[in-house]
Design a protein around this motif. Structure first.
Motif, PDB file in Angstrom:
ATOM      1  N   GLY A   1       0.800  -1.216   0.000  1.00 31.45           N
ATOM      2  CA  GLY A   1       0.000   0.000   0.000  1.00 31.45           C
ATOM      3  C   GLY A   1       0.834   1.269   0.000  1.00 31.45           C
ATOM      4  O   GLY A   1       0.408   2.311  -0.521  1.00 31.45           O
TER       5      GLY A   1
ATOM      6  N   GLN B   1       1.606   3.802  -2.899  1.00 34.02           N
ATOM      7  CA  GLN B   1       0.726   4.928  -3.237  1.00 34.02           C
ATOM      8  C   GLN B   1       0.864   6.080  -2.241  1.00 34.02           C
ATOM      9  O   GLN B   1       0.056   7.004  -2.253  1.00 34.02           O
ATOM     10  CB  GLN B   1      -0.740   4.442  -3.258  1.00 34.02           C
ATOM     11  CG  GLN B   1      -1.000   3.301  -4.224  1.00 34.02           C
ATOM     12  CD  GLN B   1      -0.703   3.699  -5.659  1.00 34.02           C
ATOM     13  OE1 GLN B   1      -1.016   4.801  -6.082  1.00 34.02           O
ATOM     14  NE2 GLN B   1      -0.099   2.790  -6.413  1.00 34.02           N
ATOM     15  N   ASP B   2       1.884   6.033  -1.395  1.00 36.10           N
ATOM     16  CA  ASP B   2       2.061   7.082  -0.394  1.00 36.10           C
ATOM     17  C   ASP B   2       2.306   8.427  -1.072  1.00 36.10           C
ATOM     18  O   ASP B   2       2.845   8.507  -2.175  1.00 36.10           O
ATOM     19  CB  ASP B   2       3.244   6.730   0.515  1.00 36.10           C
ATOM     20  CG  ASP B   2       3.292   7.589   1.765  1.00 36.10           C
ATOM     21  OD1 ASP B   2       2.649   7.225   2.757  1.00 36.10           O
ATOM     22  OD2 ASP B   2       3.970   8.645   1.732  1.00 36.10           O
ATOM     23  N   GLU B   3       1.915   9.498  -0.402  1.00 35.92           N
ATOM     24  CA  GLU B   3       2.070  10.834  -0.982  1.00 35.92           C
ATOM     25  C   GLU B   3       3.518  11.311  -0.953  1.00 35.92           C
ATOM     26  O   GLU B   3       3.893  12.251  -1.674  1.00 35.92           O
ATOM     27  CB  GLU B   3       1.196  11.841  -0.234  1.00 35.92           C
ATOM     28  CG  GLU B   3       1.554  12.011   1.234  1.00 35.92           C
ATOM     29  CD  GLU B   3       0.648  13.009   1.946  1.00 35.92           C
ATOM     30  OE1 GLU B   3      -0.283  13.503   1.284  1.00 35.92           O
ATOM     31  OE2 GLU B   3       0.878  13.274   3.134  1.00 35.92           O
TER      32      GLU B   3
ATOM     33  N   ARG C   1       7.589   5.916  -1.117  1.00 37.86           N
ATOM     34  CA  ARG C   1       7.217   5.043  -2.231  1.00 37.86           C
ATOM     35  C   ARG C   1       8.453   4.317  -2.766  1.00 37.86           C
ATOM     36  O   ARG C   1       8.409   3.118  -3.051  1.00 37.86           O
ATOM     37  CB  ARG C   1       6.554   5.850  -3.349  1.00 37.86           C
ATOM     38  CG  ARG C   1       5.275   6.561  -2.949  1.00 37.86           C
ATOM     39  CD  ARG C   1       4.451   6.993  -4.144  1.00 37.86           C
ATOM     40  NE  ARG C   1       5.136   7.880  -5.073  1.00 37.86           N
ATOM     41  CZ  ARG C   1       5.193   9.209  -4.959  1.00 37.86           C
ATOM     42  NH1 ARG C   1       4.592   9.805  -3.931  1.00 37.86           N
ATOM     43  NH2 ARG C   1       5.820   9.948  -5.870  1.00 37.86           N
TER      44      ARG C   1
ATOM     45  N   ALA D   1       0.256  -3.434  -8.399  1.00 31.62           N
ATOM     46  CA  ALA D   1       0.658  -2.195  -7.735  1.00 31.62           C
ATOM     47  C   ALA D   1       2.004  -1.697  -8.263  1.00 31.62           C
ATOM     48  O   ALA D   1       2.188  -0.498  -8.501  1.00 31.62           O
ATOM     49  CB  ALA D   1       0.725  -2.412  -6.226  1.00 31.62           C
TER      50      ALA D   1
ATOM     51  N   ASN E   1       1.627  -0.331 -11.830  1.00 28.56           N
ATOM     52  CA  ASN E   1       0.990   0.988 -11.801  1.00 28.56           C
ATOM     53  C   ASN E   1       1.989   2.066 -11.402  1.00 28.56           C
ATOM     54  O   ASN E   1       2.028   3.157 -11.998  1.00 28.56           O
ATOM     55  CB  ASN E   1      -0.193   0.975 -10.831  1.00 28.56           C
ATOM     56  CG  ASN E   1      -0.918   2.308 -10.783  1.00 28.56           C
ATOM     57  OD1 ASN E   1      -1.480   2.773 -11.769  1.00 28.56           O
ATOM     58  ND2 ASN E   1      -0.898   2.942  -9.612  1.00 28.56           N
ATOM     59  N   THR E   2       2.828   1.751 -10.411  1.00 25.99           N
ATOM     60  CA  THR E   2       3.845   2.711  -9.971  1.00 25.99           C
ATOM     61  C   THR E   2       4.877   2.927 -11.073  1.00 25.99           C
ATOM     62  O   THR E   2       5.288   4.066 -11.347  1.00 25.99           O
ATOM     63  CB  THR E   2       4.536   2.195  -8.694  1.00 25.99           C
ATOM     64  OG1 THR E   2       3.560   2.035  -7.664  1.00 25.99           O
ATOM     65  CG2 THR E   2       5.591   3.173  -8.215  1.00 25.99           C
TER      66      THR E   2
ATOM     67  N   ASP F   1       4.002   6.772 -11.905  1.00 20.12           N
ATOM     68  CA  ASP F   1       4.479   7.609 -10.803  1.00 20.12           C
ATOM     69  C   ASP F   1       5.164   8.856 -11.361  1.00 20.12           C
ATOM     70  O   ASP F   1       5.942   8.783 -12.318  1.00 20.12           O
ATOM     71  CB  ASP F   1       5.460   6.827  -9.926  1.00 20.12           C
ATOM     72  CG  ASP F   1       5.648   7.479  -8.570  1.00 20.12           C
ATOM     73  OD1 ASP F   1       5.049   7.017  -7.590  1.00 20.12           O
ATOM     74  OD2 ASP F   1       6.391   8.492  -8.494  1.00 20.12           O
TER      75      ASP F   1
END
Length: 368
Positions: free
Chosen positions: A111, A114-116, A121, A150, A153-154, A158
């Motif tokens: 998870g 997806q950190d801000e 990340r 995940a 996607n990153t 990103d």
């Protein structure tokens, strides 16, 4: 001064040296430890011992806690990054990596992709890469928890190029010797995302993409045709002119992979390979003009150019004809400039040491 709750390390060191100093005549080397000394020594050692599984549970609890709650308790983003760094040290052990799911740390770790906060990340991707390196069980665990999705996607979206490179590094570890992972990567348009990475202006991302591409082409030769149909060869030819020596060699390695398949080779450069011939002549001409001391570091690149020439045109290159290549044998494959990047140093070293420790079989004795 000894801090409360901490072992007396200076005292322990002084005591240990006094027991081992041959010049210290005040101690009888045959004398056993007194009960008081033994108790003090064990307390000092146990005070610094850490229950790693317990510590991983504590880290997992932190990762599961909502960020707002952590911030209210004074835990900053930098603190989280430090916790992830500690976790990475623990999961270097394959047993600890396999325990990550059981202690509840795997899902929150995924998870964090997806950190801000970009450094978190990137660090999360690094930890995932370590978890799955040469580790089939953890590879399966990450796949089951949709880690591939995940990471893809990153990698593809990103905004931070360093995070994208770290995610691709984790993907490369996840697909290594993992058929489920490589198939998932292909089905998720992984080759299309690699092409976008190669088209970027970021050398680090390009290198990572070339390494993953090399592995995939070696793993499944049919992918050579896929790469050709998707238009990789022009990109590879461009990258093979790069000022970055690593990128040049890895691009040439991918071109060699493609050239091993006649259909892929024809799709890439046409039946007469004219464009490829012009490129190879250009590169080999630049090598011929070099001084011997400058040519030595380019030897691997020369071998790849010669291999590509022989694969496509069926004859030795001018580099070989002029004796500018030093090869142990004509039948040897070109140097693998990317494959070693997929092997984690610590676990790979442990595997090698294990193999070296195998005792040789006793010789057979002939009865006369």
């Amino acid at each position: 001064m000894k801090v409360s709750g901490q072992p007396d390390w200076p005292g322990l060191l002084k005591w240990s040296l006094s027991r081992s100093d041959p010049g210290n005549q005040s101690q009888d080397p045959k004398k056993e430890l007194s009960e008081e000394d033994r108790k003090w020594f064990m307390e000092a050692m146990q005070a610094n011992s850490v229950d790693i599984v317990k510590r991983m549970k504590e880290i997992s609890l932190v990762l599961q806690t909502p960020r707002q709650v952590l911030e209210e308790q004074g835990v900053s983003s930098q603190d989280i990054e430090g916790v992830l760094e500690e976790l990475q040290d623990h999961v270097e052990s394959i047993d600890m990596a396999n325990d990550l799911k059981a202690v509840g740390g795997l899902n929150p770790l995924i998870g964090l992709l997806q950190d801000e906060y970009a450094p978190i990340r990137a660090r999360a991707a690094e930890v995932l890469s370590t978890v799955v390196q040469n580790n089939p069980k953890s590879q399966n665990d990450v796949m089951e928890h949709k880690g591939m999705e995940a990471l893809l996607n990153t990698f593809s979206s990103d905004p931070d190029v360093n995070v994208r490179a770290k995610a691709l590094g984790a993907i490369s570890s996840l697909i290594r010797n993992n058929k489920l992972g490589t198939n998932a990567f292909r089905l998720a348009n992984g080759f299309g995302q690699l092409k976008e990475a190669l088209s970027s202006d970021h050398s680090r991302l390009q290198r990572k993409a070339l390494q993953v591409m090399h592995y995939l082409l070696q793993d499944n030769p049919k992918d050579n045709v896929t790469a050709a149909e998707l238009g990789f060869p022009p990109l590879l030819t461009k990258l093979a002119r790069s000022n970055d020596a690593d990128i040049r060699e890895e691009a040439l390695q991918a071109m060699v992979d493609v050239s091993h398949n006649d259909k892929a080779s024809s799709l890439s450069w046409g039946s007469d390979h004219k464009g490829l011939k012009d490129f190879l002549n250009e590169r080999m001409s630049s090598l011929q003009d070099m001084k011997p001391e400058d040519l030595a570091p380019m030897r691997d690149e020369g071998v790849l150019l010669d291999t590509l020439w022989r694969d496509c045109f069926g004859q030795p290159s001018v580099l070989r004809q002029k004796g500018l290549l030093s090869l142990p044998g004509d039948g040897e494959p070109p140097p693998d400039v990317a494959g070693a990047m997929f092997q984690p140093s610590l676990r790979n070293l442990a595997t090698q040491q294990s193999e070296e420790k195998k005792e040789p079989e006793p010789p057979l004795l002939l009865k006369l």
